[in-house]
Design an enzyme around this catalytic site. Structure first.
Site, mmCIF file in Angstrom:
data_model
loop_
_atom_site.group_PDB
_atom_site.id
_atom_site.type_symbol
_atom_site.label_atom_id
_atom_site.label_comp_id
_atom_site.label_asym_id
_atom_site.label_seq_id
_atom_site.Cartn_x
_atom_site.Cartn_y
_atom_site.Cartn_z
ATOM 1 N N SER A 1 0.810 -1.231 0.000
ATOM 2 C CA SER A 1 0.000 0.000 0.000
ATOM 3 C C SER A 1 0.841 1.278 0.000
ATOM 4 C CB SER A 1 -0.897 -0.001 1.237
ATOM 5 O OG SER A 1 -1.516 1.257 1.366
ATOM 6 N N LYS B 1 -13.486 -4.126 4.454
ATOM 7 C CA LYS B 1 -14.337 -2.945 4.282
ATOM 8 C C LYS B 1 -15.829 -3.202 4.526
ATOM 9 C CE LYS B 1 -12.377 0.244 1.024
ATOM 10 N NZ LYS B 1 -12.187 0.644 -0.374
ATOM 11 N N GLY C 1 -18.471 -2.888 -7.904
ATOM 12 C CA GLY C 1 -17.608 -3.323 -6.806
ATOM 13 C C GLY C 1 -17.448 -2.203 -5.791
ATOM 14 N N ALA D 1 -15.175 0.325 -5.404
ATOM 15 C CA ALA D 1 -14.920 1.681 -5.897
ATOM 16 C C ALA D 1 -16.182 2.257 -6.542
ATOM 17 C CB ALA D 1 -13.772 1.654 -6.906
ATOM 18 N N MET E 1 -6.682 -2.439 -15.766
ATOM 19 C CA MET E 1 -5.480 -2.708 -14.959
ATOM 20 C C MET E 1 -5.222 -4.219 -14.952
ATOM 21 S SD MET E 1 -6.493 -2.227 -10.951
ATOM 22 C CE MET E 1 -5.140 -3.179 -10.280
ATOM 23 N N GLY F 1 -7.320 7.610 -11.900
ATOM 24 C CA GLY F 1 -7.734 7.352 -10.522
ATOM 25 C C GLY F 1 -6.832 7.939 -9.441
HETATM 26 P P1 NAD Z 1 -13.984 -4.952 -6.908
HETATM 27 O O1 NAD Z 1 -13.281 -6.265 -6.978
HETATM 28 O O2 NAD Z 1 -14.754 -4.594 -5.709
HETATM 29 O O3 NAD Z 1 -14.963 -4.819 -8.182
HETATM 30 C C1 NAD Z 1 -14.554 -5.253 -9.459
HETATM 31 C C2 NAD Z 1 -15.465 -4.680 -10.522
HETATM 32 O O4 NAD Z 1 -14.908 -4.981 -11.819
HETATM 33 C C3 NAD Z 1 -16.882 -5.252 -10.533
HETATM 34 O O5 NAD Z 1 -17.787 -4.268 -10.977
HETATM 35 C C4 NAD Z 1 -16.763 -6.365 -11.577
HETATM 36 O O6 NAD Z 1 -18.013 -6.714 -12.143
HETATM 37 C C5 NAD Z 1 -15.878 -5.698 -12.579
HETATM 38 N N1 NAD Z 1 -15.159 -6.625 -13.460
HETATM 39 C C6 NAD Z 1 -14.212 -7.526 -13.090
HETATM 40 N N2 NAD Z 1 -13.781 -8.200 -14.188
HETATM 41 C C7 NAD Z 1 -14.456 -7.693 -15.242
HETATM 42 C C8 NAD Z 1 -14.457 -7.959 -16.648
HETATM 43 N N3 NAD Z 1 -13.644 -8.884 -17.181
HETATM 44 N N4 NAD Z 1 -15.285 -7.245 -17.437
HETATM 45 C C9 NAD Z 1 -16.099 -6.290 -16.927
HETATM 46 N N5 NAD Z 1 -16.153 -6.001 -15.621
HETATM 47 C C10 NAD Z 1 -15.334 -6.695 -14.786
HETATM 48 O O7 NAD Z 1 -12.859 -3.874 -7.209
HETATM 49 P P2 NAD Z 1 -12.843 -2.333 -6.775
HETATM 50 O O8 NAD Z 1 -12.196 -2.210 -5.468
HETATM 51 O O9 NAD Z 1 -14.189 -1.760 -6.989
HETATM 52 O O10 NAD Z 1 -11.816 -1.742 -7.860
HETATM 53 C C11 NAD Z 1 -12.196 -1.486 -9.197
HETATM 54 C C12 NAD Z 1 -11.098 -0.666 -9.859
HETATM 55 O O11 NAD Z 1 -11.007 0.607 -9.208
HETATM 56 C C13 NAD Z 1 -9.720 -1.286 -9.733
HETATM 57 O O12 NAD Z 1 -9.031 -1.067 -10.940
HETATM 58 C C14 NAD Z 1 -9.050 -0.528 -8.614
HETATM 59 O O13 NAD Z 1 -7.662 -0.407 -8.788
HETATM 60 C C15 NAD Z 1 -9.682 0.834 -8.764
HETATM 61 N N6 NAD Z 1 -9.757 1.556 -7.476
HETATM 62 C C16 NAD Z 1 -9.272 2.815 -7.450
HETATM 63 C C17 NAD Z 1 -9.362 3.561 -6.290
HETATM 64 C C18 NAD Z 1 -8.819 4.952 -6.285
HETATM 65 O O14 NAD Z 1 -8.707 5.551 -5.214
HETATM 66 N N7 NAD Z 1 -8.502 5.512 -7.429
HETATM 67 C C19 NAD Z 1 -9.962 3.019 -5.144
HETATM 68 C C20 NAD Z 1 -10.458 1.713 -5.205
HETATM 69 C C21 NAD Z 1 -10.345 0.999 -6.388
#
Ligand code: NAD
Length: 287
Positions: free
Chosen positions: A22, A73, A135, A137, A210, A257
């Site tokens: 982190s 979380k 998800g 975020a 990503m 992001g």
């Molecule tokens: P999560 O695991 O909670 O959710 C994953 C999401 O991606 C779900 O909506 C899922 O359906 C979708 N997904 C996964 N594989 C997929 C595919 N092949 N096709 C289409 N949709 C797909 O993850 P999260 O914590 O919500 O993170 C999501 C993204 O946001 C990540 O890239 C993470 O790095 C980024 N993120 C950024 C911040 C920030 O502060 N900028 C904070 C949290 C997460």
């Protein structure tokens, strides 16, 4: 004698597993040092099995607060005394604040996203946005955007294990805000194109773009975009996803992001210290 940490230094934690990768400890400690605040921020490897004990420890040791990340979380709320309205609606907590033994759970990811829009002079309030994701975020952004006054929101997700959560998010937004919200299957690309066409902003908040999905995009080609559309991505590694690259080529204003990450941290920092991070300095060191 070294004076960085003394008997007065207040401790703030981060409870997650895995967590050693982190960037939050470096970010918060840099901000404390720059502002001369007597706090230290440390990461602790805590999973669901040790979470309840860790929260009891936080109380007993009178930590000022803590961040909470995966897998905790959506679990930690039950061990706290109160939740902010957004944390209650999102069913997730990323920040705990300890006020004289009363532990309140907040979710600052959505606040961070909305603040990063403001920081880029983007004003989505009273307008329509289309967003992909269900998800952690995406849910935080969807709830905060609706609470803050986005007029209309079209949410798209694939029908995977997150779909049910998307349905719940829609129900909660309808019950608690005036935002007009609808949920669609991300496989329905015609509908996605139609909804983006009359949106002010398109927000990508899935993991697509990503690793291991780097190089992929939730929209198939540039015909989904137009120059006056704003396109944002929650992904910050890489800094420019395939979607943002495509959007830049079309002439769209784009945002990755990184700002969301910085401002979710700033919102937590403010809750603990009553002060904002030195934002310009943090941008320099984060980039
Ligand atoms: P999560 O695991 O909670 O959710 C994953 C999401 O991606 C779900 O909506 C899922 O359906 C979708 N997904 C996964 N594989 C997929 C595919 N092949 N096709 C289409 N949709 C797909 O993850 P999260 O914590 O919500 O993170 C999501 C993204 O946001 C990540 O890239 C993470 O790095 C980024 N993120 C950024 C911040 C920030 O502060 N900028 C904070 C949290 C997460």
């Amino acid at each position: 004698m070294a004076e960085r940490i003394t008997g007065h230094t207040e401790l703030i934690g981060l409870m997650a597993y895995p967590i050693r990768h982190s960037s939050s400890p470096a970010m918060h400690n840099e901000a404390f040092a720059t502002l001369g605040l007597d706090y230290a921020y440390l990461a602790f490897e805590v999973d669901n099995d040790t979470l309840e004990d860790a929260v009891k420890g936080l109380r007993a040791l009178k930590l000022k607060g803590s961040n909470v990340s995966m897998p905790n979380k959506t679990v930690v709320g039950q061990y706290l005394d109160k939740l902010s309205p957004a944390a209650e609606m999102a069913g997730a907590v990323n920040t705990i604040v300890n006020e004289d033994g009363v532990l309140t759970g907040h979710i600052t990811d959505g606040i961070g996203y909305m603040q990063s829009l403001k920081d880029n002079d983007i004003d989505v309030i009273g307008k329509k946005m289309t967003i992909t994701g269900a998800g952690g975020a995406a849910t935080a952004i969807e709830i905060q955007a609706a609470l803050d006054g986005v007029k209309e929101m079209s949410i798209f997700n694939v029908k995977d294990k997150f779909w049910e959560n998307a349905e719940k998010t829609v129900e909660k937004i309808r019950a608690n805000t005036d935002c007009i919200v609808n949920l669609y299957d991300l496989e329905d690309k015609d509908k996605l194109k139609e909804e983006i066409a009359d949106s002010y902003l398109f927000a990508q908040a899935t993991g697509v773009g990503m690793k291991p999905l780097e190089g992929q995009s939730v929209i198939p080609d540039a015909s989904f975009l137009r120059p006056d559309l704003i396109v944002t991505d929650t992904v910050y590694a890489p800094r420019e996803t395939a979607l943002l690259k495509m959007a830049k080529e079309v002439g769209c204003k784009t945002m990755n992001g990184l700002g969301m990450m910085l401002f979710q941290g700033d919102a937590a920092f403010y809750l603990w210290t009553g002060k904002h991070m030195p934002i310009d300095h943090m941008k320099e060191v984060l980039d």
